[in-house]
Scaffold this motif. Sequence first.
Motif, PDB file in Angstrom:
ATOM      1  N   ALA A  48      16.766 178.862 136.602  1.00 46.15           N
ATOM      2  CA  ALA A  48      16.185 177.793 137.423  1.00 46.15           C
ATOM      3  C   ALA A  48      15.417 176.877 136.479  1.00 46.15           C
ATOM      4  CB  ALA A  48      15.258 178.368 138.486  1.00 46.15           C
ATOM      5  N   ILE A  49      15.409 175.591 136.768  1.00 52.16           N
ATOM      6  CA  ILE A  49      14.823 174.612 135.851  1.00 52.16           C
ATOM      7  C   ILE A  49      13.930 173.638 136.608  1.00 52.16           C
ATOM      8  CG2 ILE A  49      15.324 172.760 134.193  1.00 52.16           C
ATOM      9  CD1 ILE A  49      18.016 174.087 133.665  1.00 52.16           C
ATOM     10  N   VAL A  50      12.804 173.313 135.986  1.00 54.20           N
ATOM     11  CA  VAL A  50      11.940 172.224 136.446  1.00 54.20           C
ATOM     12  C   VAL A  50      11.753 171.278 135.264  1.00 54.20           C
ATOM     13  CG1 VAL A  50       9.619 171.559 137.197  1.00 54.20           C
ATOM     14  CG2 VAL A  50      10.732 173.572 138.209  1.00 54.20           C
ATOM     15  N   ILE A  51      11.977 169.980 135.496  1.00 56.36           N
ATOM     16  CA  ILE A  51      11.841 168.987 134.433  1.00 56.36           C
ATOM     17  C   ILE A  51      10.735 168.001 134.804  1.00 56.36           C
ATOM     18  CG2 ILE A  51      13.063 167.339 132.964  1.00 56.36           C
ATOM     19  CD1 ILE A  51      15.668 168.370 134.002  1.00 56.36           C
ATOM     20  N   GLY A  52       9.957 167.609 133.805  1.00 53.17           N
ATOM     21  CA  GLY A  52       8.955 166.581 134.012  1.00 53.17           C
ATOM     22  C   GLY A  52       9.592 165.198 134.059  1.00 53.17           C
ATOM     23  N   GLY A  53       8.758 164.175 134.207  1.00 46.12           N
ATOM     24  CA  GLY A  53       9.285 162.814 134.308  1.00 46.12           C
ATOM     25  C   GLY A  53       8.607 161.828 133.370  1.00 46.12           C
ATOM     26  N   GLY A  54       7.860 162.358 132.385  1.00 46.47           N
ATOM     27  CA  GLY A  54       7.057 161.503 131.524  1.00 46.47           C
ATOM     28  C   GLY A  54       7.833 160.538 130.653  1.00 46.47           C
ATOM     29  N   ASN A  55       9.129 160.755 130.469  1.00 50.58           N
ATOM     30  CA  ASN A  55       9.948 159.819 129.702  1.00 50.58           C
ATOM     31  C   ASN A  55      10.232 158.540 130.482  1.00 50.58           C
ATOM     32  OD1 ASN A  55      11.485 161.561 131.417  1.00 50.58           O
ATOM     33  ND2 ASN A  55      13.364 160.818 130.468  1.00 50.58           N
ATOM     34  N   ILE A  56       9.973 158.587 131.789  1.00 52.38           N
ATOM     35  CA  ILE A  56      10.227 157.434 132.656  1.00 52.38           C
ATOM     36  C   ILE A  56       8.928 156.906 133.265  1.00 52.38           C
ATOM     37  CG2 ILE A  56      11.438 156.617 134.720  1.00 52.38           C
ATOM     38  CD1 ILE A  56      13.557 158.807 134.125  1.00 52.38           C
ATOM     39  N   PHE A  57       8.169 157.792 133.905  1.00 51.89           N
ATOM     40  CA  PHE A  57       6.895 157.381 134.503  1.00 51.89           C
ATOM     41  C   PHE A  57       6.028 158.607 134.719  1.00 51.89           C
ATOM     42  CE2 PHE A  57       3.846 156.083 137.688  1.00 51.89           C
ATOM     43  CZ  PHE A  57       3.542 154.777 137.312  1.00 51.89           C
ATOM     44  N   ARG A  58       4.764 158.477 134.348  1.00 49.93           N
ATOM     45  CA  ARG A  58       3.798 159.554 134.547  1.00 49.93           C
ATOM     46  C   ARG A  58       2.704 159.037 135.473  1.00 49.93           C
ATOM     47  NH1 ARG A  58       2.526 164.182 131.942  1.00 49.93           N
ATOM     48  NH2 ARG A  58       3.908 163.746 130.192  1.00 49.93           N
ATOM     49  N   GLY A  59       2.504 159.735 136.588  1.00 47.45           N
ATOM     50  CA  GLY A  59       1.568 159.279 137.603  1.00 47.45           C
ATOM     51  C   GLY A  59       0.154 159.081 137.103  1.00 47.45           C
ATOM     52  N   LEU A  60      -0.331 160.031 136.290  1.00 50.20           N
ATOM     53  CA  LEU A  60      -1.706 159.946 135.806  1.00 50.20           C
ATOM     54  C   LEU A  60      -1.898 158.733 134.908  1.00 50.20           C
ATOM     55  CD1 LEU A  60      -4.358 161.476 136.066  1.00 50.20           C
ATOM     56  CD2 LEU A  60      -3.746 162.784 134.022  1.00 50.20           C
ATOM     57  N   SER A  61      -0.911 158.453 134.054  1.00 48.87           N
ATOM     58  CA  SER A  61      -0.983 157.279 133.190  1.00 48.87           C
ATOM     59  C   SER A  61      -0.909 156.003 134.020  1.00 48.87           C
ATOM     60  CB  SER A  61       0.165 157.288 132.168  1.00 48.87           C
ATOM     61  OG  SER A  61       0.093 158.444 131.353  1.00 48.87           O
ATOM     62  N   GLY A  62      -0.092 156.041 135.068  1.00 47.77           N
ATOM     63  CA  GLY A  62       0.015 154.881 135.947  1.00 47.77           C
ATOM     64  C   GLY A  62      -1.294 154.589 136.638  1.00 47.77           C
ATOM     65  N   ALA A  63      -1.996 155.651 137.055  1.00 47.72           N
ATOM     66  CA  ALA A  63      -3.286 155.476 137.721  1.00 47.72           C
ATOM     67  C   ALA A  63      -4.298 154.826 136.780  1.00 47.72           C
ATOM     68  CB  ALA A  63      -3.808 156.821 138.216  1.00 47.72           C
ATOM     69  N   ALA A  64      -4.213 155.182 135.501  1.00 51.07           N
ATOM     70  CA  ALA A  64      -5.128 154.601 134.518  1.00 51.07           C
ATOM     71  C   ALA A  64      -4.853 153.110 134.312  1.00 51.07           C
ATOM     72  CB  ALA A  64      -4.986 155.340 133.182  1.00 51.07           C
ATOM     73  N   LYS A  65      -3.648 152.676 134.671  1.00 54.21           N
ATOM     74  CA  LYS A  65      -3.283 151.264 134.514  1.00 54.21           C
ATOM     75  C   LYS A  65      -3.425 150.488 135.821  1.00 54.21           C
ATOM     76  CE  LYS A  65      -0.011 152.384 130.814  1.00 54.21           C
ATOM     77  NZ  LYS A  65       1.425 152.457 130.424  1.00 54.21           N
ATOM     78  N   GLY A  66      -3.979 151.145 136.833  1.00 50.55           N
ATOM     79  CA  GLY A  66      -4.254 150.425 138.065  1.00 50.55           C
ATOM     80  C   GLY A  66      -3.416 150.805 139.258  1.00 50.55           C
ATOM     81  N   PHE A  67      -2.419 151.686 139.074  1.00 50.37           N
ATOM     82  CA  PHE A  67      -1.623 152.137 140.211  1.00 50.37           C
ATOM     83  C   PHE A  67      -2.457 153.050 141.106  1.00 50.37           C
ATOM     84  CE2 PHE A  67       1.847 151.008 137.364  1.00 50.37           C
ATOM     85  CZ  PHE A  67       2.820 150.523 138.224  1.00 50.37           C
TER      86      PHE A  67
END
Length: 236
Positions: A48-67
Motif C-alpha cells: 500500500a502506498i501514500v504519496i505526498g504532494g509537495g512537488n506540486i503544492f504544499r498547503g502549509l507553504s500556500g498558507a504562508a503565502k496568503g492562501f
Amino acid sequence: MKAKYHRILLKLSGESLMGHQGYGIDPERLGEYANQIAAIADSGVEVAIVIGGGNIFRGLSGAAKGFDRVKGDQMGMLATVINSLALCSALEARGQKARVLTSVGMFPIGEPYSPSRALETLSKGQVAIVAGGTGNPYFTTDTASALRAVELRADVMMKGTRVDGIYTADPEKDPTATKFDQITYDDVLRLGLRIMDLTATTLCRENGMKIVVFDMDTPGNLAKVVEGENIGTLVY
C-alpha cells in the motif's frame, strides 16, 4: 526474494518525484520507483502506498503565502491525487496492477477509500495507492501514512526518502551528523528528530507500528529493506 515483511505501507514524498527538476514529476525518477515497487509486489509482498504532494503544492507553504489554510490543504490533497495517478500509470505500464483509492470522493478518478476496499485490493496482488491524505485539513501525508499503516495492519511503515536513514542532524547541512541504525519512538520525540510530524510519530508509537526510514533513490534499496537487510534506520 525472501521477504521479512508480508504487507507494507510505503510513504513517498512528493518532492522525491521531482528528481533533478525543480517542479512536477520526473518521468525517469517515477519509472525507477515503479520498477522497485513492481519487483517486490511481483514477489508476493502486499504493497500500500501514500504519496505526498509537495512537488506540486504544499498547503502549509500556500498558507504562508496568503492562501486560506483549509483551501491550501485541499489543494495539497489534489496534488497527491495527481502523483498517485502518475504512479499507478507507471506501475500498469510495467504489468503491475494498481488501484487508486481516494480519501475524499473523486469518482471516477479514484474509488472511495475504505480499509476493507484497500485490503481487498492487496489480497488480489494489486498495489493500493491511497491518495488525498487523511481527507482533512491540518493533517500531513505523514499522518495519513501512519493512519493507513495502522488501519491496514501493515507489518511496517517504510518511509522512502533521499537520505539513507535518521541522523543526529540534517546530513545535507551538517557533515558531523551521525546515523542511527535503530532508535526508539521516545528518543525520536525526546531529541526532536522531525522524521515525521509529531502526530504521525505518536500514532505509530501508540499502535506499535515500526517505521523504517531509508534511501528510496538508490535502485534496489526497497527490496533490500523488505528482505530485512540492515540499511536505513528502524524506529521501534
